[in-house]
Design a protein around this motif. Structure first.
Motif, PDB file in Angstrom:
ATOM      1  N   LEU A  76       0.837  -1.205   0.000  1.00  9.38           N
ATOM      2  CA  LEU A  76       0.000   0.000   0.000  1.00  9.38           C
ATOM      3  C   LEU A  76       0.869   1.251   0.000  1.00  9.38           C
ATOM      4  N   GLU A  77       1.957   1.221   0.751  1.00  2.00           N
ATOM      5  CA  GLU A  77       2.861   2.371   0.806  1.00  2.00           C
ATOM      6  C   GLU A  77       3.450   2.678  -0.563  1.00  2.00           C
ATOM      7  N   LEU A 124       2.578   6.405   6.045  1.00  2.00           N
ATOM      8  CA  LEU A 124       2.918   5.646   4.855  1.00  2.00           C
ATOM      9  C   LEU A 124       3.369   6.619   3.779  1.00  2.00           C
ATOM     10  N   GLY A 125       4.468   6.303   3.129  1.00  4.73           N
ATOM     11  CA  GLY A 125       5.003   7.161   2.078  1.00  4.73           C
ATOM     12  C   GLY A 125       6.504   6.991   2.000  1.00  4.73           C
ATOM     13  N   ASP A 126       6.995   6.628   0.844  1.00  8.57           N
ATOM     14  CA  ASP A 126       8.409   6.340   0.635  1.00  8.57           C
ATOM     15  C   ASP A 126       9.065   7.539  -0.043  1.00  8.57           C
ATOM     16  N   GLY A 127       9.723   8.360   0.750  1.00  4.73           N
ATOM     17  CA  GLY A 127      10.338   9.573   0.218  1.00  4.73           C
ATOM     18  C   GLY A 127      11.414   9.290  -0.804  1.00  4.73           C
ATOM     19  N   GLU A 128      12.208   8.256  -0.590  1.00  2.00           N
ATOM     20  CA  GLU A 128      13.265   7.899  -1.540  1.00  2.00           C
ATOM     21  C   GLU A 128      12.664   7.479  -2.877  1.00  2.00           C
ATOM     22  N   ARG A 129      11.595   6.713  -2.836  1.00  2.00           N
ATOM     23  CA  ARG A 129      10.936   6.261  -4.066  1.00  2.00           C
ATOM     24  C   ARG A 129      10.364   7.448  -4.834  1.00  2.00           C
ATOM     25  N   LEU A 130       9.765   8.387  -4.104  1.00  3.16           N
ATOM     26  CA  LEU A 130       9.168   9.558  -4.733  1.00  3.16           C
ATOM     27  C   LEU A 130      10.245  10.416  -5.400  1.00  3.16           C
ATOM     28  N   ALA A 131      11.339  10.650  -4.687  1.00  2.00           N
ATOM     29  CA  ALA A 131      12.427  11.473  -5.228  1.00  2.00           C
ATOM     30  C   ALA A 131      13.024  10.849  -6.476  1.00  2.00           C
ATOM     31  N   LYS A 132      13.216   9.539  -6.444  1.00  2.00           N
ATOM     32  CA  LYS A 132      13.822   8.856  -7.587  1.00  2.00           C
ATOM     33  C   LYS A 132      12.914   8.936  -8.811  1.00  2.00           C
ATOM     34  N   ARG A 133      11.614   8.737  -8.601  1.00  2.00           N
ATOM     35  CA  ARG A 133      10.704   8.758  -9.751  1.00  2.00           C
ATOM     36  C   ARG A 133      10.602  10.149 -10.360  1.00  2.00           C
ATOM     37  N   LEU A 134      10.541  11.180  -9.520  1.00  2.00           N
ATOM     38  CA  LEU A 134      10.315  12.541 -10.024  1.00  2.00           C
ATOM     39  C   LEU A 134      11.597  13.261 -10.404  1.00  2.00           C
ATOM     40  N   GLY A 135      12.729  12.832  -9.842  1.00  2.00           N
ATOM     41  CA  GLY A 135      13.959  13.558 -10.077  1.00  2.00           C
ATOM     42  C   GLY A 135      13.994  14.892  -9.364  1.00  2.00           C
ATOM     43  N   ILE A 136      13.283  14.983  -8.242  1.00  2.00           N
ATOM     44  CA  ILE A 136      13.212  16.199  -7.434  1.00  2.00           C
ATOM     45  C   ILE A 136      13.545  15.827  -5.992  1.00  2.00           C
ATOM     46  N   ASP A 137      14.326  16.654  -5.309  1.00  2.00           N
ATOM     47  CA  ASP A 137      14.597  16.415  -3.896  1.00  2.00           C
ATOM     48  C   ASP A 137      13.291  16.398  -3.102  1.00  2.00           C
ATOM     49  N   VAL A 138      13.214  15.487  -2.143  1.00  2.00           N
ATOM     50  CA  VAL A 138      12.024  15.334  -1.313  1.00  2.00           C
ATOM     51  C   VAL A 138      12.419  15.389   0.161  1.00  2.00           C
ATOM     52  N   VAL A 139      11.717  16.214   0.924  1.00  3.89           N
ATOM     53  CA  VAL A 139      11.858  16.215   2.382  1.00  3.89           C
ATOM     54  C   VAL A 139      10.616  15.544   2.954  1.00  3.89           C
ATOM     55  N   TYR A 140      10.836  14.524   3.772  1.00  3.63           N
ATOM     56  CA  TYR A 140       9.723  13.750   4.314  1.00  3.63           C
ATOM     57  C   TYR A 140      10.004  13.413   5.781  1.00  3.63           C
TER      58      TYR A 140
END
Length: 383
Positions: A76-77, A124-140
């Motif tokens: 789900l995450e 729930l939420g994978d910051g590393e996965r989000l950053a990798k997919r978008l190519g944008i730094d993510v703070v979570y």
């Protein structure tokens, strides 16, 4: 990349306790007093995904360590993260922006467990996965450090409220103290005094009880505009049962979980009377917050979905009529739907600067604390 001067372009993502979808908002900010609000959007969850999130609240009760993902929570995450990524991609396309034109994303994720007494909060939420997919730094993961330092981990938006209060214009600039009221699943308030003293805490149930009530009895996700409640009457016995909870009289202000207040039993009220009573409870709980503040507010600014329920607004207006004025965020030139998402963008930039996100007067943390985890996306090869 900065957009000019010390301002950074940031996108905030918020999926709140109502679990109805993703709020997105873009701002340019220095993470302090400079805030230029931009576009916002909403990506709704389908009914089936909402049911999965609701079931996750039960599954998450088994979590004892923050990294635990029992049952189907890991799957789900991943899906929730991918839905956030798709929402950002659609948002950028509509705004005509590329990923390289956004410096950072503030990612809240979906809270499935919040136990301040155990210093345990799980989003729930994978910051590393989000950053990798978008190519944008993510703070979570912006709540955890506050809890490690003795705080409640919530609310986190108050520091942004203070920045907005400093920027209020015309007649509103003189109306201090001001209280921002966010009526989401749980209601929380931010008190900002004339000298920028900051106090904040959860005030009680917001929309969560009403939403659960009308879903169970009418098969709809929420009481649109308070239409159902407007046909009912306040059941004083039921209302007093909620409002006599030790939560409201306790000296220490505690943050709430969605399940801390239970929905009335089927036999306790009709659909309309239940909706009306729960709207009254929401407003009365907000008004009770004044007992824990150093001074009465002159201005109440309502944000969040609950501001659309006219019965909540009417009840709060009556309850505060001798001390202050109740207005919707839009009357002060703000956006009551996107404010939390804006805050997450602002908090992300503030985190990058190492500035405090929480304070003793907001979460009970021992001293002003920064927080957040940075996942690098810029400069990565994106598939």
């Amino acid at each position: 990349m900065a957009t000019g001067g010390n301002l950074k372009r940031a996108i905030g993502l918020m999926s709140g306790t109502s679990m109805d979808g993703i709020d997105l908002a873009m701002i340019e900010t220095d993470g302090d007093g400079a805030v230029q609000r931009g576009a916002s959007s909403f990506a709704s969850y389908d009914a089936q995904f909402r049911k999965r999130l609701e079931r996750a609240l039960e599954t998450a009760k088994a979590i004892e360590v923050r990294s635990d993902r029992p049952g189907d929570l890991a799957e789900l995450e991943a899906e929730l993260t991918d839905r956030h990524a798709a929402a950002v991609e659609d948002f950028l396309a509509r705004e005509g922006l590329s990923a390289s034109e956004v410096e950072v994303i503030g990612f809240h994720g979906q809270t499935v467990l919040h136990r301040p007494s155990q210093a345990l909060t799980v989003q729930l939420g994978d910051g590393e996965r989000l950053a990798k997919r978008l190519g944008i730094d993510v703070v979570y993961d912006l709540r955890a450090n506050d809890m490690r330092l003795g705080g409640q981990g919530a609310p986190l938006v108050p520091a942004y409220h203070r920045a907005l209060a400093a920027g209020l214009e015309s007649e509103w600039a003189q109306e201090t103290p001001v209280i921002f009221v966010n009526i989401g699943g749980i209601s929380n308030i931010t008190y900002v005094s004339a000298d920028a003293d900051l106090r904040a805490f959860d005030s009680g149930p917001g929309n969560t009880l009403i939403d659960q009530w009308v879903k169970h009895h009418a098969g709809i996700p929420y009481d649109s505009g308070g239409a159902i409640a407007s046909e009912g009457r306040v059941l004083s016995g039921l209302a007093n049962r909620y409002l006599s909870s030790p939560f409201f009289s306790a000296k220490e202000r505690l943050s709430l979980d969605r399940n801390d207040f239970k929905v009335p039993g089927d036999e306790e009220a009709s659909l309309e009377d239940g909706a009306r009573t729960l709207a009254f409870v929401t407003a009365a709980a907000i008004a009770k917050a004044q007992a824990h503040l150093p001074e009465k507010a002159k201005l109440w600014i309502l944000t969040g979905g609950g501001r659309h329920n006219r019965m909540i607004v009417e009840d709060l207006t009556v309850a505060t009529r001798h001390t202050g004025r109740v207005i919707l965020a839009e009357e002060a030139g703000l956006n009551g739907d996107s404010m939390e998402a804006e805050a997450w963008a602002w908090l992300a930039v503030r985190s990058l600067a190492g500035l405090p996100l929480t304070y003793p007067g907001t979460t009970g943390v021992k001293e002003p604390a920064t927080g957040g985890v940075l996942a690098r996306g810029q400069g990565c090869d994106v598939a």
